[in-house]
Motif scaffolding. Structure first.
Motif, PDB file in Angstrom:
ATOM      1  N   LEU A 136       1.265  -1.940  -0.209  1.00 36.05           N
ATOM      2  CA  LEU A 136      -0.125   0.097   0.259  1.00 36.05           C
ATOM      3  C   LEU A 136       0.488   1.286   0.110  1.00 36.05           C
ATOM      4  O   LEU A 136       1.453   1.645   1.064  1.00 36.05           O
ATOM      5  N   GLY A 137       0.881   1.686  -0.758  1.00 36.40           N
ATOM      6  CA  GLY A 137       1.152   3.356  -1.073  1.00 36.40           C
ATOM      7  C   GLY A 137      -0.041   4.754  -0.177  1.00 36.40           C
ATOM      8  O   GLY A 137      -0.253   3.783   0.370  1.00 36.40           O
ATOM      9  N   ALA A 138       1.315   5.500   0.196  1.00 35.59           N
ATOM     10  CA  ALA A 138       0.330   6.190   0.771  1.00 35.59           C
ATOM     11  C   ALA A 138      -0.683   7.250   0.399  1.00 35.59           C
ATOM     12  O   ALA A 138      -1.923   7.554   1.101  1.00 35.59           O
ATOM     13  N   GLY A 139      -1.420   6.542  -1.031  1.00 36.94           N
ATOM     14  CA  GLY A 139      -2.926   7.542  -1.675  1.00 36.94           C
ATOM     15  C   GLY A 139      -3.549   5.671  -0.891  1.00 36.94           C
ATOM     16  O   GLY A 139      -4.467   6.873  -0.403  1.00 36.94           O
ATOM     17  N   ALA A 140      -2.932   4.832  -0.871  1.00 38.28           N
ATOM     18  CA  ALA A 140      -4.130   3.739  -0.522  1.00 38.28           C
ATOM     19  C   ALA A 140      -4.478   4.281   0.796  1.00 38.28           C
ATOM     20  O   ALA A 140      -5.408   3.944   1.745  1.00 38.28           O
ATOM     21  N   LEU A 141      -3.172   4.472   1.833  1.00 43.29           N
ATOM     22  CA  LEU A 141      -3.351   4.903   3.138  1.00 43.29           C
ATOM     23  C   LEU A 141      -3.758   5.778   3.742  1.00 43.29           C
ATOM     24  O   LEU A 141      -4.658   5.510   4.411  1.00 43.29           O
ATOM     25  N   ALA A 142      -4.090   6.587   3.144  1.00 43.74           N
ATOM     26  CA  ALA A 142      -4.659   7.916   2.861  1.00 43.74           C
ATOM     27  C   ALA A 142      -6.628   7.494   2.847  1.00 43.74           C
ATOM     28  O   ALA A 142      -7.396   7.731   3.634  1.00 43.74           O
ATOM     29  N   ARG A 143      -6.685   7.171   1.818  1.00 43.68           N
ATOM     30  CA  ARG A 143      -7.936   6.532   1.486  1.00 43.68           C
ATOM     31  C   ARG A 143      -8.569   5.479   2.856  1.00 43.68           C
ATOM     32  O   ARG A 143      -9.660   5.840   2.897  1.00 43.68           O
ATOM     33  N   LEU A 144      -7.429   4.528   2.945  1.00 45.15           N
ATOM     34  CA  LEU A 144      -7.969   3.956   4.081  1.00 45.15           C
ATOM     35  C   LEU A 144      -8.512   4.907   5.531  1.00 45.15           C
ATOM     36  O   LEU A 144      -9.230   4.625   6.753  1.00 45.15           O
ATOM     37  N   ARG A 145      -7.571   5.492   6.072  1.00 47.36           N
ATOM     38  CA  ARG A 145      -7.539   6.936   7.228  1.00 47.36           C
ATOM     39  C   ARG A 145      -9.064   7.544   7.024  1.00 47.36           C
ATOM     40  O   ARG A 145      -9.738   7.945   7.915  1.00 47.36           O
ATOM     41  N   THR A 146      -9.698   7.656   5.827  1.00 46.24           N
ATOM     42  CA  THR A 146     -11.484   8.393   5.608  1.00 46.24           C
ATOM     43  C   THR A 146     -12.310   7.909   5.997  1.00 46.24           C
ATOM     44  O   THR A 146     -13.266   8.517   6.071  1.00 46.24           O
ATOM     45  N   VAL A 147     -11.769   6.369   5.065  1.00 52.66           N
ATOM     46  CA  VAL A 147     -12.877   5.700   5.965  1.00 52.66           C
ATOM     47  C   VAL A 147     -13.232   4.936   7.218  1.00 52.66           C
ATOM     48  O   VAL A 147     -14.144   4.001   6.978  1.00 52.66           O
ATOM     49  N   GLY A 148     -12.414   5.024   7.792  1.00 53.65           N
ATOM     50  CA  GLY A 148     -12.458   5.674   9.429  1.00 53.65           C
ATOM     51  C   GLY A 148     -11.980   3.445   9.751  1.00 53.65           C
ATOM     52  O   GLY A 148     -11.767   3.401  10.925  1.00 53.65           O
ATOM     53  N   ARG A 149     -10.690   3.103   9.042  1.00 55.84           N
ATOM     54  CA  ARG A 149     -10.683   1.975   8.996  1.00 55.84           C
ATOM     55  C   ARG A 149      -9.069   1.970   9.679  1.00 55.84           C
ATOM     56  O   ARG A 149      -8.851   2.657  10.133  1.00 55.84           O
ATOM     57  N   ARG A 150      -8.624   1.347  10.978  1.00 61.60           N
ATOM     58  CA  ARG A 150      -7.508   1.579  11.676  1.00 61.60           C
ATOM     59  C   ARG A 150      -6.726   0.424  10.547  1.00 61.60           C
ATOM     60  O   ARG A 150      -7.226  -0.513  10.842  1.00 61.60           O
ATOM     61  N   PHE A 151      -5.907   0.897  10.579  1.00 59.02           N
ATOM     62  CA  PHE A 151      -4.747   0.687   9.937  1.00 59.02           C
ATOM     63  C   PHE A 151      -3.726   0.941  10.422  1.00 59.02           C
ATOM     64  O   PHE A 151      -2.541   1.911  10.221  1.00 59.02           O
ATOM     65  N   ASP A 152      -2.465  -0.205  10.338  1.00 59.39           N
ATOM     66  CA  ASP A 152      -1.077   0.061  10.864  1.00 59.39           C
ATOM     67  C   ASP A 152      -0.280   0.189   9.431  1.00 59.39           C
ATOM     68  O   ASP A 152      -0.064  -1.516   9.253  1.00 59.39           O
ATOM     69  N   PRO A 153       0.362   0.735   8.545  1.00 61.36           N
ATOM     70  CA  PRO A 153       1.337   0.665   7.828  1.00 61.36           C
ATOM     71  C   PRO A 153       2.604  -0.372   7.897  1.00 61.36           C
ATOM     72  O   PRO A 153       2.838  -0.782   6.680  1.00 61.36           O
ATOM     73  N   ALA A 154       2.772  -0.612   9.009  1.00 59.27           N
ATOM     74  CA  ALA A 154       3.839  -1.364   9.432  1.00 59.27           C
ATOM     75  C   ALA A 154       3.676  -3.202   9.349  1.00 59.27           C
ATOM     76  O   ALA A 154       4.931  -2.797   8.628  1.00 59.27           O
ATOM     77  N   ALA A 155       3.087  -3.105   9.543  1.00 59.03           N
ATOM     78  CA  ALA A 155       2.645  -4.364   9.059  1.00 59.03           C
ATOM     79  C   ALA A 155       2.665  -4.752   8.009  1.00 59.03           C
ATOM     80  O   ALA A 155       2.619  -5.739   7.336  1.00 59.03           O
ATOM     81  N   GLU A 156       1.907  -3.803   6.925  1.00 62.48           N
ATOM     82  CA  GLU A 156       2.514  -3.853   5.168  1.00 62.48           C
ATOM     83  C   GLU A 156       3.729  -4.679   4.923  1.00 62.48           C
ATOM     84  O   GLU A 156       3.812  -4.965   3.368  1.00 62.48           O
ATOM     85  N   LEU A 157       4.632  -4.045   5.950  1.00 65.69           N
ATOM     86  CA  LEU A 157       5.958  -3.723   4.203  1.00 65.69           C
ATOM     87  C   LEU A 157       7.438  -5.428   5.132  1.00 65.69           C
ATOM     88  O   LEU A 157       7.328  -5.118   6.031  1.00 65.69           O
ATOM     89  N   GLU A 158       7.085  -5.734   4.728  1.00 65.61           N
ATOM     90  CA  GLU A 158       7.845  -6.947   4.661  1.00 65.61           C
ATOM     91  C   GLU A 158       8.444  -7.248   3.890  1.00 65.61           C
ATOM     92  O   GLU A 158      10.047  -8.036   4.799  1.00 65.61           O
ATOM     93  N   THR A 159       9.406  -6.731   2.867  1.00 62.78           N
ATOM     94  CA  THR A 159      10.756  -6.824   2.540  1.00 62.78           C
ATOM     95  C   THR A 159      10.578  -5.735   2.093  1.00 62.78           C
ATOM     96  O   THR A 159      10.635  -4.631   1.552  1.00 62.78           O
ATOM     97  N   ALA A 160      12.411  -5.567   1.900  1.00 62.10           N
ATOM     98  CA  ALA A 160      12.666  -4.397   1.065  1.00 62.10           C
ATOM     99  C   ALA A 160      11.896  -3.199   0.321  1.00 62.10           C
ATOM    100  O   ALA A 160      12.059  -1.761  -0.139  1.00 62.10           O
ATOM    101  N   GLU A 161      11.518  -4.277  -1.003  1.00 65.22           N
ATOM    102  CA  GLU A 161      10.736  -3.655  -1.892  1.00 65.22           C
ATOM    103  C   GLU A 161       9.739  -3.244  -1.647  1.00 65.22           C
ATOM    104  O   GLU A 161       9.184  -2.294  -1.837  1.00 65.22           O
ATOM    105  N   ASP A 162       8.892  -3.609  -0.366  1.00 65.28           N
ATOM    106  CA  ASP A 162       7.348  -3.181   0.038  1.00 65.28           C
ATOM    107  C   ASP A 162       8.505  -1.886   0.939  1.00 65.28           C
ATOM    108  O   ASP A 162       7.001  -0.900   0.292  1.00 65.28           O
ATOM    109  N   VAL A 163       8.739  -1.724   1.377  1.00 65.22           N
ATOM    110  CA  VAL A 163       9.997  -0.805   1.873  1.00 65.22           C
ATOM    111  C   VAL A 163       9.796   0.023   1.053  1.00 65.22           C
ATOM    112  O   VAL A 163       9.471   1.350   1.115  1.00 65.22           O
TER     113      VAL A 163
END
Length: 121
Positions: free
Chosen positions: A10-37
């Protein structure tokens, strides 16, 4: 492809959209590989050119990798690293480079588009 595809980081745009719909989301949980990061930071910086926003994103990356371990690898104190990556202060360029190296990344520069070309001419 949907921003909620579980196989796509998930990129920043997707994170912003998730925040606007009120979901609790921890982006750190999605960062599993150096490529993800790398994708996360690149998109975050593209969507948020503010240095404080990038610093916060780098803090998310450090948290995803374990703040204590990243501080050890970077050669900085854990509390100092938390403060530097909070977005409330501006970390030194040296600290940013150390954290990027500690998470297995390097800084690269690429052409930024027409505005950048006009300045270079």
């Amino acid at each position: 492809m949907s921003d909620l595809d579980p196989n796509r980081p998930l990129g920043a745009g997707a994170l912003a959209r998730l925040r606007t719909v009120g979901r609790r989301f921890d982006p750190a949980a999605e960062l599993e590989t150096a490529e993800d990061v790398a994708i996360f930071l690149d998109e975050y910086l593209r969507d948020n050119p503010d240095p404080a926003a990038f610093t916060q994103a780098l803090g998310i990356v450090a948290r995803a990798n374990g703040m204590t371990e990243i501080a050890r690898r970077a050669g900085v104190g854990r509390e100092s690293l938390y403060k530097s990556l909070s977005g409330d202060v501006t970390p030194t360029f040296e600290t940013v480079l150390k954290v990027l190296t500690a998470v297995g990344l390097r800084l690269a520069v690429a052409p930024g588009g027409a505005e950048g070309r006009d300045r270079a001419a």
